[in-house]
Design a protein around this motif. Structure first.
Motif, PDB file in Angstrom:
ATOM      1  N   ARG A 124     -25.611 -11.896 -35.222  1.00 33.63           N
ATOM      2  CA  ARG A 124     -26.483 -12.363 -34.146  1.00 33.63           C
ATOM      3  C   ARG A 124     -27.025 -13.745 -34.474  1.00 33.63           C
ATOM      4  O   ARG A 124     -27.023 -14.648 -33.636  1.00 33.63           O
ATOM      5  CB  ARG A 124     -27.623 -11.370 -33.932  1.00 33.63           C
ATOM      6  N   ALA A 125     -27.477 -13.932 -35.704  1.00 26.48           N
ATOM      7  CA  ALA A 125     -28.053 -15.218 -36.118  1.00 26.48           C
ATOM      8  C   ALA A 125     -27.019 -16.340 -36.011  1.00 26.48           C
ATOM      9  O   ALA A 125     -27.335 -17.443 -35.565  1.00 26.48           O
ATOM     10  CB  ALA A 125     -28.592 -15.117 -37.532  1.00 26.48           C
ATOM     11  N   ASP A 126     -25.779 -16.068 -36.426  1.00 26.60           N
ATOM     12  CA  ASP A 126     -24.725 -17.084 -36.339  1.00 26.60           C
ATOM     13  C   ASP A 126     -24.395 -17.420 -34.891  1.00 26.60           C
ATOM     14  O   ASP A 126     -24.141 -18.577 -34.558  1.00 26.60           O
ATOM     15  CB  ASP A 126     -23.467 -16.628 -37.069  1.00 26.60           C
ATOM     16  N   TYR A 147     -28.515 -10.615 -28.785  1.00 27.45           N
ATOM     17  CA  TYR A 147     -29.075  -9.375 -28.272  1.00 27.45           C
ATOM     18  C   TYR A 147     -28.912  -8.311 -29.346  1.00 27.45           C
ATOM     19  O   TYR A 147     -27.782  -7.973 -29.715  1.00 27.45           O
ATOM     20  CB  TYR A 147     -28.363  -8.953 -26.992  1.00 27.45           C
ATOM     21  N   ASN A 148     -29.999  -7.820 -29.871  1.00 27.83           N
ATOM     22  CA  ASN A 148     -30.018  -6.852 -30.969  1.00 27.83           C
ATOM     23  C   ASN A 148     -29.334  -7.432 -32.196  1.00 27.83           C
ATOM     24  O   ASN A 148     -28.559  -8.384 -32.118  1.00 27.83           O
ATOM     25  CB  ASN A 148     -29.378  -5.524 -30.567  1.00 27.83           C
ATOM     26  N   ASP A 149     -29.595  -6.857 -33.344  1.00 23.29           N
ATOM     27  CA  ASP A 149     -29.033  -7.346 -34.600  1.00 23.29           C
ATOM     28  C   ASP A 149     -27.758  -6.568 -34.924  1.00 23.29           C
ATOM     29  O   ASP A 149     -27.716  -5.752 -35.848  1.00 23.29           O
ATOM     30  CB  ASP A 149     -30.066  -7.213 -35.724  1.00 23.29           C
ATOM     31  N   PRO A 166     -23.112  -6.992 -34.538  1.00 20.99           N
ATOM     32  CA  PRO A 166     -22.081  -8.023 -34.417  1.00 20.99           C
ATOM     33  C   PRO A 166     -21.978  -8.555 -32.983  1.00 20.99           C
ATOM     34  O   PRO A 166     -22.125  -7.813 -32.015  1.00 20.99           O
ATOM     35  CB  PRO A 166     -20.800  -7.290 -34.821  1.00 20.99           C
ATOM     36  N   HIS A 167     -21.725  -9.872 -32.867  1.00 19.27           N
ATOM     37  CA  HIS A 167     -21.586 -10.547 -31.572  1.00 19.27           C
ATOM     38  C   HIS A 167     -20.194 -11.158 -31.461  1.00 19.27           C
ATOM     39  O   HIS A 167     -19.652 -11.653 -32.439  1.00 19.27           O
ATOM     40  CB  HIS A 167     -22.619 -11.670 -31.442  1.00 19.27           C
ATOM     41  N   LYS A 168     -19.631 -11.169 -30.268  1.00 25.75           N
ATOM     42  CA  LYS A 168     -18.349 -11.812 -29.992  1.00 25.75           C
ATOM     43  C   LYS A 168     -18.607 -12.946 -29.004  1.00 25.75           C
ATOM     44  O   LYS A 168     -18.613 -12.745 -27.788  1.00 25.75           O
ATOM     45  CB  LYS A 168     -17.362 -10.800 -29.402  1.00 25.75           C
ATOM     46  N   PRO A 169     -18.862 -14.168 -29.475  1.00 23.75           N
ATOM     47  CA  PRO A 169     -19.128 -15.297 -28.573  1.00 23.75           C
ATOM     48  C   PRO A 169     -17.859 -15.731 -27.840  1.00 23.75           C
ATOM     49  O   PRO A 169     -16.785 -15.807 -28.444  1.00 23.75           O
ATOM     50  CB  PRO A 169     -19.605 -16.406 -29.508  1.00 23.75           C
ATOM     51  N   ILE A 170     -18.002 -16.007 -26.560  1.00 22.55           N
ATOM     52  CA  ILE A 170     -16.874 -16.448 -25.733  1.00 22.55           C
ATOM     53  C   ILE A 170     -17.331 -17.605 -24.869  1.00 22.55           C
ATOM     54  O   ILE A 170     -18.332 -17.494 -24.153  1.00 22.55           O
ATOM     55  CB  ILE A 170     -16.349 -15.303 -24.847  1.00 22.55           C
ATOM     56  N   ASP A 171     -16.612 -18.716 -24.903  1.00 23.62           N
ATOM     57  CA  ASP A 171     -16.865 -19.836 -24.000  1.00 23.62           C
ATOM     58  C   ASP A 171     -16.129 -19.555 -22.694  1.00 23.62           C
ATOM     59  O   ASP A 171     -14.898 -19.488 -22.673  1.00 23.62           O
ATOM     60  CB  ASP A 171     -16.350 -21.154 -24.595  1.00 23.62           C
ATOM     61  N   VAL A 172     -16.869 -19.375 -21.609  1.00 30.76           N
ATOM     62  CA  VAL A 172     -16.273 -19.086 -20.306  1.00 30.76           C
ATOM     63  C   VAL A 172     -15.910 -20.402 -19.625  1.00 30.76           C
ATOM     64  O   VAL A 172     -16.759 -21.287 -19.493  1.00 30.76           O
ATOM     65  CB  VAL A 172     -17.259 -18.270 -19.435  1.00 30.76           C
ATOM     66  N   PRO A 173     -14.660 -20.549 -19.171  1.00 33.15           N
ATOM     67  CA  PRO A 173     -14.252 -21.792 -18.519  1.00 33.15           C
ATOM     68  C   PRO A 173     -14.801 -21.892 -17.100  1.00 33.15           C
ATOM     69  O   PRO A 173     -15.258 -20.891 -16.531  1.00 33.15           O
ATOM     70  CB  PRO A 173     -12.722 -21.692 -18.502  1.00 33.15           C
ATOM     71  N   ASP A 174     -14.757 -23.079 -16.529  1.00 32.12           N
ATOM     72  CA  ASP A 174     -15.135 -23.257 -15.123  1.00 32.12           C
ATOM     73  C   ASP A 174     -14.154 -22.497 -14.234  1.00 32.12           C
ATOM     74  O   ASP A 174     -13.021 -22.211 -14.627  1.00 32.12           O
ATOM     75  CB  ASP A 174     -15.121 -24.736 -14.739  1.00 32.12           C
ATOM     76  N   GLY A 175     -14.602 -22.204 -13.008  1.00 33.67           N
ATOM     77  CA  GLY A 175     -13.798 -21.417 -12.078  1.00 33.67           C
ATOM     78  C   GLY A 175     -14.083 -19.940 -12.271  1.00 33.67           C
ATOM     79  O   GLY A 175     -14.805 -19.537 -13.181  1.00 33.67           O
ATOM     80  N   ALA A 176     -13.537 -19.118 -11.403  1.00 33.58           N
ATOM     81  CA  ALA A 176     -13.714 -17.672 -11.516  1.00 33.58           C
ATOM     82  C   ALA A 176     -13.013 -17.178 -12.774  1.00 33.58           C
ATOM     83  O   ALA A 176     -11.904 -17.610 -13.090  1.00 33.58           O
ATOM     84  CB  ALA A 176     -13.156 -16.980 -10.274  1.00 33.58           C
ATOM     85  N   PHE A 177     -13.671 -16.276 -13.501  1.00 31.88           N
ATOM     86  CA  PHE A 177     -13.107 -15.793 -14.763  1.00 31.88           C
ATOM     87  C   PHE A 177     -13.675 -14.416 -15.060  1.00 31.88           C
ATOM     88  O   PHE A 177     -14.875 -14.186 -14.898  1.00 31.88           O
ATOM     89  CB  PHE A 177     -13.464 -16.758 -15.901  1.00 31.88           C
ATOM     90  N   THR A 178     -12.829 -13.492 -15.487  1.00 32.12           N
ATOM     91  CA  THR A 178     -13.267 -12.135 -15.811  1.00 32.12           C
ATOM     92  C   THR A 178     -12.992 -11.826 -17.270  1.00 32.12           C
ATOM     93  O   THR A 178     -11.901 -12.103 -17.771  1.00 32.12           O
ATOM     94  CB  THR A 178     -12.556 -11.095 -14.928  1.00 32.12           C
ATOM     95  N   ILE A 179     -13.981 -11.250 -17.923  1.00 32.06           N
ATOM     96  CA  ILE A 179     -13.824 -10.713 -19.271  1.00 32.06           C
ATOM     97  C   ILE A 179     -13.816  -9.201 -19.131  1.00 32.06           C
ATOM     98  O   ILE A 179     -14.671  -8.629 -18.452  1.00 32.06           O
ATOM     99  CB  ILE A 179     -14.975 -11.154 -20.193  1.00 32.06           C
ATOM    100  N   THR A 180     -12.850  -8.543 -19.726  1.00 37.02           N
ATOM    101  CA  THR A 180     -12.754  -7.088 -19.640  1.00 37.02           C
ATOM    102  C   THR A 180     -12.826  -6.495 -21.040  1.00 37.02           C
ATOM    103  O   THR A 180     -12.312  -7.083 -21.994  1.00 37.02           O
ATOM    104  CB  THR A 180     -11.459  -6.672 -18.907  1.00 37.02           C
ATOM    105  N   ALA A 181     -13.493  -5.358 -21.163  1.00 33.68           N
ATOM    106  CA  ALA A 181     -13.657  -4.703 -22.461  1.00 33.68           C
ATOM    107  C   ALA A 181     -13.496  -3.199 -22.304  1.00 33.68           C
ATOM    108  O   ALA A 181     -13.696  -2.653 -21.215  1.00 33.68           O
ATOM    109  CB  ALA A 181     -15.036  -5.032 -23.043  1.00 33.68           C
ATOM    110  N   LYS A 182     -13.139  -2.543 -23.406  1.00 34.03           N
ATOM    111  CA  LYS A 182     -12.939  -1.095 -23.399  1.00 34.03           C
ATOM    112  C   LYS A 182     -13.472  -0.518 -24.700  1.00 34.03           C
ATOM    113  O   LYS A 182     -13.264  -1.095 -25.768  1.00 34.03           O
ATOM    114  CB  LYS A 182     -11.451  -0.790 -23.245  1.00 34.03           C
TER     115      LYS A 182
END
Length: 95
Positions: free
Chosen positions: A12-14, A23-25, A27-43
């Motif tokens: 989280r700190a990194d 959000y909470n302490d 692991p975090h997965k940072p993602i740079d979202v590009p311009d335009g419509a874009f969907t991130i999906t997770a399972k």
């Protein structure tokens, strides 16, 4: 497909130090979202699915709002922070 910077899982700190929100302490997965419509999906390991659809107000512009859908729980978090229970709809209100 648009280019996207895929950063490694970090603390989280990194993530905060790299300019992302934390959000909470956990692991975090940072993602740079590009311009335009874009969907991130997770399972999850149990097969529960979620999508984060970033939508722009002008074609190809930066995202201005997000539609979050928990597909296997049949509820949606809307932009006005109200929960919608019932059938799952896309960002344009279509089932």
């Amino acid at each position: 497909m648009p280019d996207i910077t895929d950063l490694p899982v970090m603390t989280r700190a990194d993530a905060i130090a790299a300019g992302f929100a934390g959000y909470n302490d956990v692991p975090h997965k940072p993602i740079d979202v590009p311009d335009g419509a874009f969907t991130i999906t997770a399972k999850t390991s149990e097969g529960r699915r979620v999508t984060f659809c970033f939508l722009e107000s002008t074609y190809g512009g930066p995202p201005r709002f997000i539609d979050i859908q928990f597909h296997d729980l049949i509820w949606t978090v809307c932009a006005d922070r109200k929960f919608v229970v019932g059938s799952v709809m896309d960002a344009h209100g279509r089932q």
